[in-house]
Design an enzyme around this catalytic site. Structure first.
Site, mmCIF file in Angstrom:
data_model
loop_
_atom_site.group_PDB
_atom_site.id
_atom_site.type_symbol
_atom_site.label_atom_id
_atom_site.label_comp_id
_atom_site.label_asym_id
_atom_site.label_seq_id
_atom_site.Cartn_x
_atom_site.Cartn_y
_atom_site.Cartn_z
ATOM 1 N N TYR A 1 3.692 13.624 -4.332
ATOM 2 C CA TYR A 1 4.632 14.544 -3.771
ATOM 3 C C TYR A 1 3.178 15.107 -2.836
ATOM 4 O O TYR A 1 2.438 15.799 -3.621
ATOM 5 C CB TYR A 1 5.498 14.967 -3.943
ATOM 6 C CG TYR A 1 6.439 15.895 -2.752
ATOM 7 C CD1 TYR A 1 6.442 16.849 -2.518
ATOM 8 C CD2 TYR A 1 6.837 15.040 -1.950
ATOM 9 C CE1 TYR A 1 7.130 17.267 -1.209
ATOM 10 C CE2 TYR A 1 7.489 15.163 -1.105
ATOM 11 C CZ TYR A 1 7.554 16.393 -0.942
ATOM 12 O OH TYR A 1 8.661 16.824 0.220
ATOM 13 N N ASP B 1 -11.107 16.949 8.200
ATOM 14 C CA ASP B 1 -10.886 16.358 9.861
ATOM 15 C C ASP B 1 -9.783 16.086 10.527
ATOM 16 O O ASP B 1 -9.415 15.824 11.416
ATOM 17 C CB ASP B 1 -11.290 14.909 10.438
ATOM 18 C CG ASP B 1 -11.159 13.574 9.097
ATOM 19 O OD1 ASP B 1 -10.242 13.810 8.509
ATOM 20 O OD2 ASP B 1 -11.880 12.899 9.829
ATOM 21 N N HIS C 1 -11.768 9.632 10.371
ATOM 22 C CA HIS C 1 -10.839 9.063 10.155
ATOM 23 C C HIS C 1 -10.865 7.813 10.866
ATOM 24 O O HIS C 1 -9.559 7.578 11.507
ATOM 25 C CB HIS C 1 -9.918 10.083 10.806
ATOM 26 C CG HIS C 1 -8.684 10.758 10.087
ATOM 27 N ND1 HIS C 1 -8.418 11.919 8.705
ATOM 28 C CD2 HIS C 1 -7.476 9.644 9.217
ATOM 29 C CE1 HIS C 1 -7.788 11.491 8.332
ATOM 30 N NE2 HIS C 1 -6.845 10.424 8.483
HETATM 31 C C1 HEM Z 1 11.934 12.418 -2.581
HETATM 32 C C2 HEM Z 1 12.705 11.349 -1.914
HETATM 33 C C3 HEM Z 1 11.162 10.778 -0.644
HETATM 34 C C4 HEM Z 1 10.397 11.154 -0.081
HETATM 35 C C5 HEM Z 1 9.108 12.208 -0.729
HETATM 36 C C6 HEM Z 1 9.505 10.655 0.758
HETATM 37 C C7 HEM Z 1 7.973 10.397 1.070
HETATM 38 C C8 HEM Z 1 8.233 9.656 1.798
HETATM 39 C C9 HEM Z 1 5.971 9.802 2.992
HETATM 40 C C10 HEM Z 1 5.152 10.499 2.376
HETATM 41 C C11 HEM Z 1 5.867 9.319 4.293
HETATM 42 C C12 HEM Z 1 5.046 8.431 4.974
HETATM 43 C C13 HEM Z 1 4.509 9.740 5.573
HETATM 44 C C14 HEM Z 1 3.845 9.106 6.475
HETATM 45 O O1 HEM Z 1 2.565 9.769 5.980
HETATM 46 O O2 HEM Z 1 3.487 9.235 7.260
HETATM 47 C C15 HEM Z 1 7.313 8.472 3.929
HETATM 48 C C16 HEM Z 1 7.613 7.678 5.381
HETATM 49 C C17 HEM Z 1 8.960 7.173 5.087
HETATM 50 N N1 HEM Z 1 9.778 6.879 4.386
HETATM 51 FE FE1 HEM Z 1 10.138 8.173 3.219
HETATM 52 N N2 HEM Z 1 10.435 9.654 1.173
HETATM 53 C C18 HEM Z 1 11.484 9.918 0.448
HETATM 54 C C19 HEM Z 1 12.931 9.715 0.982
HETATM 55 C C20 HEM Z 1 12.670 8.265 1.818
HETATM 56 C C21 HEM Z 1 14.443 8.313 1.754
HETATM 57 C C22 HEM Z 1 15.264 7.778 0.829
HETATM 58 C C23 HEM Z 1 14.073 6.712 2.570
HETATM 59 C C24 HEM Z 1 14.855 6.044 2.800
HETATM 60 C C25 HEM Z 1 15.915 6.242 4.071
HETATM 61 C C26 HEM Z 1 12.794 6.917 2.959
HETATM 62 C C27 HEM Z 1 12.168 6.198 3.975
HETATM 63 C C28 HEM Z 1 10.685 6.788 4.425
HETATM 64 C C29 HEM Z 1 10.742 5.170 6.311
HETATM 65 C C30 HEM Z 1 11.299 3.830 6.580
HETATM 66 C C31 HEM Z 1 9.623 6.316 6.448
HETATM 67 C C32 HEM Z 1 8.331 5.695 7.033
HETATM 68 C C33 HEM Z 1 8.520 6.641 8.094
HETATM 69 C C34 HEM Z 1 9.070 5.831 9.746
HETATM 70 O O3 HEM Z 1 8.778 4.768 9.445
HETATM 71 O O4 HEM Z 1 7.646 5.925 10.537
HETATM 72 N N3 HEM Z 1 12.062 7.632 2.520
HETATM 73 N N4 HEM Z 1 8.958 8.994 3.111
HETATM 74 C C1 LIG Z 2 -3.474 3.619 8.427
HETATM 75 C C2 LIG Z 2 -4.598 4.670 7.867
HETATM 76 C C3 LIG Z 2 -4.311 5.200 7.823
HETATM 77 C C4 LIG Z 2 -5.200 6.662 6.843
HETATM 78 N N1 LIG Z 2 -4.723 7.699 6.140
HETATM 79 C C5 LIG Z 2 -5.990 8.634 5.624
HETATM 80 C C6 LIG Z 2 -5.127 9.532 4.641
HETATM 81 O O1 LIG Z 2 -4.929 9.269 4.528
HETATM 82 N N2 LIG Z 2 -6.200 10.331 4.612
HETATM 83 C C7 LIG Z 2 -7.515 10.294 4.989
HETATM 84 O O2 LIG Z 2 -8.418 11.012 4.745
HETATM 85 N N3 LIG Z 2 -8.431 9.430 5.825
HETATM 86 C C8 LIG Z 2 -7.201 8.510 5.995
HETATM 87 N N4 LIG Z 2 -7.600 7.216 7.557
HETATM 88 C C9 LIG Z 2 -8.847 7.405 7.398
HETATM 89 C C10 LIG Z 2 -9.789 6.367 6.514
HETATM 90 O O3 LIG Z 2 -10.028 7.108 5.568
HETATM 91 C C11 LIG Z 2 -10.986 6.266 7.196
HETATM 92 O O4 LIG Z 2 -11.362 6.836 7.360
HETATM 93 C C12 LIG Z 2 -10.999 5.177 8.527
HETATM 94 O O5 LIG Z 2 -10.155 4.147 8.113
HETATM 95 C C13 LIG Z 2 -12.112 4.428 8.346
HETATM 96 O O6 LIG Z 2 -12.156 3.374 9.852
HETATM 97 P P1 LIG Z 2 -11.952 2.398 9.402
HETATM 98 O O7 LIG Z 2 -10.076 2.145 9.256
HETATM 99 O O8 LIG Z 2 -12.898 1.723 10.619
HETATM 100 O O9 LIG Z 2 -13.033 1.394 8.307
HETATM 101 C C14 LIG Z 2 -6.476 6.234 7.228
HETATM 102 C C15 LIG Z 2 -7.212 5.578 8.160
HETATM 103 C C16 LIG Z 2 -6.036 4.517 8.663
HETATM 104 C C17 LIG Z 2 -6.522 3.102 9.370
#
Ligand code: HEM
Ligand SMILES: Cc1cc2nc3c(=O)[nH]c(=O)nc-3n(C[C@H](O)[C@H](O)[C@H](O)COP(=O)(O)O)c2cc1C
Length: 503
Positions: free
Chosen positions: A240, A268, A361
């Protein structure tokens, strides 16, 4: 959890909490109160509110590991077990409709096998990309493949490798070629590591665990994103992410205690880029789920998944804080990821970190930033000393898809390279796909090495590449060659670094 909280909760009671102001939902038979958490959900509140008063298991499980809820929420949020005897046909049917909507719009893992070619027929990183394009959900494909605005930098990352030509030296004994090396003190089977990428679970339920399994046997180090789909302890042994420093320090201590020796600090992304393909898919989801309230998550810059990730990132982490980072990472290595100019590479070098990862990135944050290999050339032209200090590693990622691309980076002074999207795409086939990708890149690298006339990575050098086609684009010095006018003086050189940890 208290005894009281273990009580059976009826559907009738759950349905009384079906709004943003009181939001309960059911996951795997357990009832949770997500009212306070939903607005801070990194994936946006909308996805949670969409399931208020319902069973969210399908949506949750397609993204998260079972332990995420319990390990992130206060025990008081657990309301008890769903009383199965109270489930009505109407409630179950609404839940099924929600899951269908969500799966169509967000998630995957549903019967995609017929859309992927058999693994044995995949022979290049591009084949993996094509397989992912054909089989991943629209949501996953948009999230993985998208990049900032016009995707100029993403595409240049790849194209610039084809603008560098190899210069073969022949009539040498190249019977035995070795790709073995050391990356940041770790023995590695080839000079390749997995760049951190969030949400690997979107294409395969094993997520980062599958990538880890595919890499271990091949001795390919994996850099795990703080936005991984699983708790870190489940991958190497999900995080988290919190931008407050005390939480980051606790995170560092936890990760270090798991035996991780290197932390990558991504600089970045003080603002996430505007990834339009990703934002369009989210917009579609919103339209498909009018009660989700997701529009609230969209602002004038869009509300794609990548944009929402920005909530995590502290935009005020500066060079001066690298010392703070070190103090919470005793005895471990620190690498700064996302360096895009020779000036910042030189600053990191002077700050005493263990390496820089020249990266934009994958073109996801600032479109028209230089391709990573161009930044590598810029460093060679302006601060060659960073390649000479033993122990200081210059790493590169972005657009590397072929063994020959790996070789070009090493010939230009990189110690190893990262691949981002290729590992995500290969993970559509799980760990087997990941191991297969490594085999492909290794095979291509061995062939390229033999054909330029070297047998060991230590023999790599700039004499094996011609960069003439790119040389005109390599910045030299700090000043613009002729644009000297400046209105208002400007702030000079500022460093704005985000606190975005990776292990
Ligand atoms: C404490 C509980 C939860 C935590 C810590 C959490 C954490 C996260 C994190 C870190 C992401 C990624 C965001 C990103 O990297 O873009 C995410 C995405 C997502 N979470 Fe959770 N989540 C929690 C609960 C839930 C619950 C209960 C659901 C179901 C309803 C859920 C459904 C999703 C979905 C579907 C995504 C993808 C977002 C999208 O489609 O745009 N999460 N969540
Ligand atoms: C879907 C996706 C998620 C990424 N998430 C992160 C991330 O959480 N942290 C980060 O430092 N870089 C992230 N990156 C960047 C990658 O670490 C990396 O720099 C990049 O993908 C390299 O280019 P390439 O996909 O052409 O190999 C992400 C890249 C992609 C495609």
């Amino acid at each position: 959890m208290s005894g009281e909280a273990r009580r059976a909760v009826t559907v009738e009671e759950i349905l009384r909490h079906n709004s943003q102001s009181s939001c309960w939902l059911v996951v795997d038979g357990k009832v949770w109160d997500l009212t306070s958490f939903a607005p801070q959900h990194p994936g946006g509140g909308a996805i949670i509110w969409q399931h208020a008063g319902r069973d969210a298991s399908a949506s949750y499980n397609s993204i998260h590991a079972p332990s995420v809820l319990a390990s992130n929420l206060d025990a008081s949020c657990y309301k008890g077990e769903l009383d199965a005897s109270t489930v009505t046909a109407e409630w179950a049917a609404q839940t099924a409709n929600d899951s269908d909507n969500n799966n169509n719009n967000n998630n995957n893992n549903n019967n995609d096998s017929d859309r992927k070619p058999p693994l044995a027929s995949v022979i290049s990183a591009q084949d993996f990309e094509d397989a992912a394009a054909a089989s991943a959900s629209a949501k996953a494909w948009a999230f993985y493949s998208s990049a900032d605005t016009d995707c100029v930098t993403r595409d240049a990352n790849r194209r610039d490798f084809s603008r560098i030509r190899l210069r073969p030296r022949l009539m040498r004994d190249v019977k035995a070629v070795s790709t073995a090396t050391t990356i940041l003190g770790e023995r590695a089977g080839l000079p390749v590591f997995v760049s951190p990428a969030a949400m690997a679970r979107m294409v395969h339920p094993d997520g980062e665990k599958g990538i880890a399994r595919g890499c271990v046997a091949q001795r390919v180090p994996q850099c795990i994103s703080t936005n991984a789909s699983f708790p870190i302890a489940e991958i190497v042994a999900s995080l988290y992410v919190n931008k407050d420093r005390a939480a980051s320090a606790a995170l560092l201590r936890h990760v270090r205690s798991l035996g991780v020796r290197t932390v990558f600090v991504t600089i970045d992304a003080p603002q996430p880029g505007k990834r339009e393909a990703d934002e369009r898919v989210r917009a579609d989801t919103t339209l498909a789920s009018p009660m989700s309230g997701a529009r609230a998550a969209n602002d004038s810059r869009g509300g794609g998944m990548g944009r929402l990730m920005g909530g995590y990132i502290a935009a005020d982490f500066t060079l001066a804080e690298l010392g703070w980072l070190r103090s919470h990472w005793p005895g471990g290595r620190v690498v700064v990821k996302g360096v895009q100019s020779w000036e910042d590479a030189a600053l990191c070098f002077q700050a005493g970190v263990d390496g820089v990862l020249l990266s934009n990135h994958g073109g996801r944050n600032l479109d028209t930033a230089p391709s990573s290999v161009l930044t590598l050339l810029e460093c060679q032209a302006n601060c060659p000393e960073i390649f000479a200090r033993p122990g200081f590693e210059v790493l590169v990622d972005g657009g590397i898809r072929r063994g020959a691309d790996v070789l070009k980076c090493l010939c230009l002074g990189a110690t190893a390279v990262g691949l981002g999207r290729p590992f995500l795409y290969a993970n559509c086939y799980g760990s087997e796909g990941v191991a297969h990708l490594v085999d492909i890149i290794r095979g291509e690298l061995e062939t390229a090495m033999a054909l330029v006339g070297i047998t060991d990575l230590a023999q790599c050098g700039p004499e094996y590449v011609s960069t003439l086609e790119l040389d005109g684009m390599v910045v030299r010095g700090r000043e613009h060659p002729y644009a000297k006018g400046r209105r208002g003086g400007g702030p000079g050189y500022l460093w704005n670094i985000s606190m975005y940890m990776h292990i």
